[in-house]
Structure formats: structure tokens, C-alpha cells
Scaffold this active site. Structure first.
Site, PDB file in Angstrom:
ATOM      1  N   LYS A 283       0.694  -1.309   0.076  1.00 53.73           N
ATOM      2  CA  LYS A 283       0.136  -0.094   0.017  1.00 53.73           C
ATOM      3  C   LYS A 283       0.723   1.188   0.133  1.00 53.73           C
ATOM      4  CE  LYS A 283      -4.651   0.927   0.140  1.00 53.73           C
ATOM      5  NZ  LYS A 283      -5.590   0.271  -0.316  1.00 53.73           N
TER       6      LYS A 283
HETATM    7  P1  NAD Z   1     -13.358   7.813  -2.543  1.00 57.41           P
HETATM    8  O1  NAD Z   1     -12.069   8.919  -2.341  1.00 57.41           O
HETATM    9  O2  NAD Z   1     -13.665   7.495  -3.992  1.00 57.41           O
HETATM   10  O3  NAD Z   1     -14.234   7.875  -1.605  1.00 57.41           O
HETATM   11  C1  NAD Z   1     -14.182   8.250  -0.198  1.00 57.41           C
HETATM   12  C2  NAD Z   1     -15.821   8.723   0.273  1.00 57.41           C
HETATM   13  O4  NAD Z   1     -15.793   8.485   1.674  1.00 57.41           O
HETATM   14  C3  NAD Z   1     -15.915   9.996  -0.054  1.00 57.41           C
HETATM   15  O5  NAD Z   1     -17.400  10.175  -0.465  1.00 57.41           O
HETATM   16  C4  NAD Z   1     -15.675  10.606   1.068  1.00 57.41           C
HETATM   17  O6  NAD Z   1     -16.586  12.009   1.063  1.00 57.41           O
HETATM   18  C5  NAD Z   1     -16.243   9.696   1.940  1.00 57.41           C
HETATM   19  N1  NAD Z   1     -15.931  10.024   3.385  1.00 57.41           N
HETATM   20  C6  NAD Z   1     -14.530  10.307   3.993  1.00 57.41           C
HETATM   21  N2  NAD Z   1     -14.458  10.492   5.346  1.00 57.41           N
HETATM   22  C7  NAD Z   1     -15.839  10.410   5.620  1.00 57.41           C
HETATM   23  C8  NAD Z   1     -16.549  10.193   7.068  1.00 57.41           C
HETATM   24  N3  NAD Z   1     -15.790  10.721   8.172  1.00 57.41           N
HETATM   25  N4  NAD Z   1     -17.928  10.125   6.995  1.00 57.41           N
HETATM   26  C9  NAD Z   1     -18.825   9.715   5.725  1.00 57.41           C
HETATM   27  N5  NAD Z   1     -18.104   9.695   4.752  1.00 57.41           N
HETATM   28  C10 NAD Z   1     -16.628   9.961   4.580  1.00 57.41           C
HETATM   29  O7  NAD Z   1     -12.478   6.474  -1.851  1.00 57.41           O
HETATM   30  P2  NAD Z   1     -12.970   4.949  -2.391  1.00 57.41           P
HETATM   31  O8  NAD Z   1     -11.902   4.503  -3.375  1.00 57.41           O
HETATM   32  O9  NAD Z   1     -14.283   4.817  -2.486  1.00 57.41           O
HETATM   33  O10 NAD Z   1     -12.491   4.069  -1.100  1.00 57.41           O
HETATM   34  C11 NAD Z   1     -13.445   4.246   0.016  1.00 57.41           C
HETATM   35  C12 NAD Z   1     -12.681   2.984   0.937  1.00 57.41           C
HETATM   36  O11 NAD Z   1     -12.889   1.713   0.118  1.00 57.41           O
HETATM   37  C13 NAD Z   1     -11.396   3.195   1.582  1.00 57.41           C
HETATM   38  O12 NAD Z   1     -11.515   2.467   2.772  1.00 57.41           O
HETATM   39  C14 NAD Z   1     -10.567   2.184   0.516  1.00 57.41           C
HETATM   40  O13 NAD Z   1      -9.356   1.926   1.246  1.00 57.41           O
HETATM   41  C15 NAD Z   1     -11.444   1.083   0.215  1.00 57.41           C
HETATM   42  N6  NAD Z   1     -11.246   0.345  -1.010  1.00 57.41           N
HETATM   43  C16 NAD Z   1     -11.176   0.918  -2.102  1.00 57.41           C
HETATM   44  C17 NAD Z   1     -11.331   0.202  -3.335  1.00 57.41           C
HETATM   45  C18 NAD Z   1     -11.133   0.984  -4.640  1.00 57.41           C
HETATM   46  O14 NAD Z   1     -11.115   0.239  -5.716  1.00 57.41           O
HETATM   47  N7  NAD Z   1     -11.297   2.052  -4.955  1.00 57.41           N
HETATM   48  C19 NAD Z   1     -10.958  -0.985  -3.359  1.00 57.41           C
HETATM   49  C20 NAD Z   1     -11.079  -1.750  -1.946  1.00 57.41           C
HETATM   50  C21 NAD Z   1     -11.223  -1.005  -0.847  1.00 57.41           C
END
Ligand code: NAD
Length: 430
Positions: free
Chosen positions: A120
Site C-alpha cells: 500500500k
Molecule cells: P473515494 O475517495 O472515492 O471515496 C471516499 C468517500 O468517503 C468520499 O465520498 C468521502 O467524502 C467519504 N468520507 C470520507 N470521510 C468520511 C466520513 N468521516 N464520513 C462519511 N464519509 C466520509 O475512496 P474509495 O476508493 O471509494 O475508497 C473508500 C474505501 O474503500 C477506503 O477504505 C478504501 O481503502 C476502500 N477500498 C477501495 C477500493 C477501490 O477500488 N477504490 C478497493 C478496496 C477497498
């Protein structure tokens, strides 16, 4: 001469004590390791990351000033294949967080049985306040600083919080310029035009939808008519909400960093997405009631899908959660202390290392397609993703039933068993 400023972590105490994400991960690891009676030597090996890199990244800002950002890359374990893991741009990034996320990637790739290890990366920055030019220069400098580590056979990044296809394209270009030829397979989550995979953008959300469907079916219920609340409305949360609605679920709540929305009769997810695209955040959406983020996770629903950040479900709010099923779209959304409370309440939790593994699974498909130079249709991608997610759900369920533990410990046990088996076969080079 222009002024040089070091950006330091503004919230470095965010994860103290029982909320340190690496400790959270390790406490579950320890339970699974003891169930497996893991060899003491191997136990020590698997508790330590293979490689941790900290880089200082000077970047020329639009103002003409130089800022120095701090970046991390952690390769946790590469016994099963090249390291695989996303890159996060966020003010809250810490080395402990990146280390935990790299370990989770290791276990996740093993749970879905794809030939990758885990890594990561993260950069401490506030991407929302930076211009596209500043973000591009930061991304390129970060990639150049890690040039000796990255590579299709060694370490393959992907998007994570606040990084996207655009950022992946800059990484691919910077790496390729250094190598003097185009290397598409150095990074996944790229735009389709330059070696990306059909279905990658939707893959994590699609995997979450499949896991919600399987979990409900296991409990003798169905997605149709089930009420869903989704925390985080980015790549994972908004696409999962969209697909869940398409499958007949009623999405009653969504939230992002600006706040939450609730509508008992169900939100029109596409309409909320259109609002977010026009206004950047969900707050202010007129056809729902506003909900404070502190109250959001305890809204009445059947399925709760945390898809934002770590440590959202804690010992402080776990007892008030109404959902019967939790699908962990985010990595580490549940603090270890909350596990027991949820177990006592009979909540069925599909843990992060299974629930959000759809993303890395289609990243694997992208890497395979890039190396082959032959691309699959979206139907083929989705069908292969479906097969892997459904099979992995069954394997984790079987493991949890065998050891009489919850799905989280079942998933860790399965993952550690698979990583340990390869370590034993490879032997120790000492
Ligand atoms: P992203 O940046 O596209 O979206 C994150 C979202 O969370 C945004 O809408 C943001 O406003 C919101 N957010 C942040 N803090 C918050 C809070 N305190 N309360 C409510 N909402 C809040 O990110 P993403 O890619 O969707 O990733 C989200 C999670 O999923 C992370 O934990 C990431 O590690 C995990 N993840 C992502 C992927 C991927 O393919 N993108 C894969 C596996 C896991």
C-alpha cells in the site's frame, strides 16, 4: 529563492491506543494464528512488513513556492507474487495506517486466491485543495522516488482514497518514461484507452453487492426490498449503492464527508450521484432528510455498508447499530473492540478482506490482460469476478464454520493458511 515548507501530519494522534489500524489488524491476526497453531518462526515473519519506504517529495506549487510532502510505500508480504496495493492521498495518512492497509492487501489477495502479495502507499496531502497540475507533479515525483520498487513483477499500485484513473495514468507514464518503453502492467485502475480493464471502476462496488446478496441468501433473505445504508459516496460506496438498487434493494441512506441523507421510502441513487457531480458533495440534496455523520451508522436498515475510512464502527456505536448484515466496503471500518459487540448482537459481518476484494480481483484481471495484450469484454470480466467472489464467500464461510468463529476470523484464518503454505514450500533463505 522560494520558501520551502515541510507538510507535517496535522492529525498524527488520530489512531492512538486501540484505534491504531495496525494493532487492530494484528489483534485479529493473532486469533487466527493461534487457531492455526502457526509455527512460531513463521508467526514472527508474518507479523513484520518486508519493506517500508518513506520518501520526501519536493513539489513546485502553482504559487511558485516549493512544498515538501511525505510519502510512504509498504510491501507487506510478497511470498505469493508481486506486491499489489492502492495509493491514498489524504491528510490523515500515517505509516501505521499504510502498514495495516498493506497487510490487509496481503490477506485479501490470499482470501480470493489471486497470485499477488500485498502493499500500500500513501502521501500526506490535501488533494481537494490542490490543482490538477500540483497533483500531477506530486504523483510523478512520488512514482520517480519509488522507481526501484515499482514494476509489473515487483509492486503494482492501484487507486484508493482520493486517487483515480487520472492519477494511475500519470504513474504509468512516469514509470514508462524512466524505463524508455511503455509498461501498462505497472499499475491497475487505468483509463480504458491505455490498458485499463472493462469493469474495473465498478469492481469493488460490484463485489460488495455480490457479498450483500450472498450474506442475505445465507440468512434466508434476499436483496429485494432489503433496506441499505451506505457510508462514503465515492468510488466504492456510490457504485455499490447503484448496483444494490438495480438488484432491488432500497437504499435509504447515503453519506460522505459533508454529511448524510436519509429517506425512509428509498433514495434515487442516480439522482444523488447527479447532485454530487454538480455540487461535489451529497450535503444539500433536497429530496431527503439531512443526518449528522455521528448518527448515520445507527440508522434503521437491514444492510450497512461502510465505504469510507477506518474505525467508523467502534465500541462507542456498535451496540446501537440496527443492521443485521454489515458489508465492509472500506478497509478496516470496524475497530477490533466492536467485533465482540456485533457478534453478541448476532450481526453477520462480511469482513473487508473479503467484502471489498472485487477491486483487487479485477485489478488482477487488468494486469493479466495487459501482460497478454488481449482484452476481455465487460461480460467476461463480470462473470469471472462473480465466480471468484461467490467461491471466496463459500470458502470463508466454511472456514468460519469449521473453527466456530465469525466471518472475519474465518477470512484471516484462510488467508494466513494460504500465505503460510507458500512460505513453507519456498523455505527460508537465510
Ligand atoms: P473515494 O475517495 O472515492 O471515496 C471516499 C468517500 O468517503 C468520499 O465520498 C468521502 O467524502 C467519504 N468520507 C470520507 N470521510 C468520511 C466520513 N468521516 N464520513 C462519511 N464519509 C466520509 O475512496 P474509495 O476508493 O471509494 O475508497 C473508500 C474505501 O474503500 C477506503 O477504505 C478504501 O481503502 C476502500 N477500498 C477501495 C477500493 C477501490 O477500488 N477504490 C478497493 C478496496 C477497498
Amino acid at each position: 529563492m522560494t520558501e520551502t515548507k515541510q507538510i507535517i501530519h496535522p492529525d498524527k494522534d488520530r489512531f492512538l491506543g486501540d484505534e491504531n489500524p495496525f494493532e487492530q489488524m494484528m489483534s485479529r491476526f493473532d486469533v487466527a494464528a493461534s487457531l492455526l497453531k502457526l509455527d512460531p518462526g513463521l508467526y514472527k515473519v508474518l507479523r513484520n512488513p518486508e519493506k517500508q519506504v518513506i520518501v520526501s517529495l519536493p513539489v513546485m506549487m502553482d504559487s511558485g513556492e516549493t512544498e515538501v510532502f511525505t510519502g510512504y510505500r509498504v510491501l507487506y508480504n510478497t511470498s505469493r507474487g508481486p506486491a499489489k496495493g492502492g495509493i491514498r492521498f489524504d491528510l490523515g495518512v500515517t505509516l501505521d495506517e499504510v502498514r495495516a492497509l498493506a497487510a490487509w492487501m496481503t490477506w485479501k489477495c490470499a482470501v480470493v486466491n489471486i497470485p499477488f502479495g500485498g502493499s500500500k502507499g500513501g502521501v500526506i496531502c490535501d488533494p481537494l485543495s490542490m490543482s490538477p497540475g500540483e497533483l500531477e507533479r506530486l504523483t510523478r515525483r512520488y512514482t520517480a522516488s519509488l522507481i526501484a520498487i515499482l514494476g509489473p513483477d515487483s509492486d503494482v499500485p492501484a487507486p484508493d482514497v482520493n486517487t483515480n484513473e487520472r492519477v494511475m495514468a500519470w504513474i504509468m507514464d512516469t514509470y514508462s518514461m524512466h524505463k524508455r518503453h511503455t509498461v501498462t502492467s505497472v499499475v491497475t485502475g487505468k483509463p480504458l484507452e491505455m490498458g485499463g480493464s472493462a469493469g474495473r471502476r465498478e469492481a469493488t462496488g460490484r463485489g460488495c453487492m455480490i457479498m450483500a446478496r450472498e450474506a442475505l441468501a445465507h440468512l434466508g433473505r434476499s436483496l429485494k426490498g432489503s433496506k441499505v445504508v451506505v457510508q462514503g459516496f465515492g468510488n466504492v460506496g456510490s457504485i455499490a449503492a447503484q448496483l444494490l438498487q438495480q438488484e432491488g434493494a432500497v437504499v435509504v441512506g447515503v453519506s460522505d464527508v459533508s454529511g448524510g441523507l436519509y429517506r425512509e421510502g428509498g433514495l434515487d441513487v442516480n439522482d444523488v450521484i447527479a447532485w454530487r457531480e454538480a455540487h461535489r458533495y451529497v450535503a444539500g440534496y433536497p429530496k431527503a432528510d439531512p443526518v449528522k455523520n455521528e448518527e448515520f451508522l445507527t440508522l434503521p436498515c437491514d444492510v450497512l455498508l461502510p465505504a469510507a475510512l477506518e474505525n467508523q464502527i467502534t465500541k462507542r456505536n456498535a451496540a446501537d447499530i440496527k443492521a443485521k448484515v454489515i458489508i465492509e466496503g472500506a478497509n478496516g471500518p470496524t475497530a477490533a473492540a466492536a467485533d465482540e459487540i456485533l457478534d453478541r448482537k448476532g450481526v453477520f459481518v462480511v469482513p473487508d478482506i473479503l467484502a471489498n476484494a472485487g477491486g483487487v480481483t479485477v485489478s488482477y484481471f487488468e494486469w493479466v490482460q495487459d501482460r497478454d495484450g488481449y482484452f476481455w469484454t465487460e461480460e467476461v470480466v463480470n462473470q469471472r469476478l462473480e465466480e471468484i467472489m461467490v467461491r471466496s464467500f463459500r470458502h470463508v464461510l466454511e472456514m468460519s464454520q469449521k473453527h466456530q468463529v465469525n466471518m472475519r476470523i474465518g477470512a484471516y484464518t484462510l488467508a494466513i493458511q494460504r500465505v503460510a503454505a507458500v512460505h513453507k514450500l519456498r523455505g527460508m533463505y537465510a
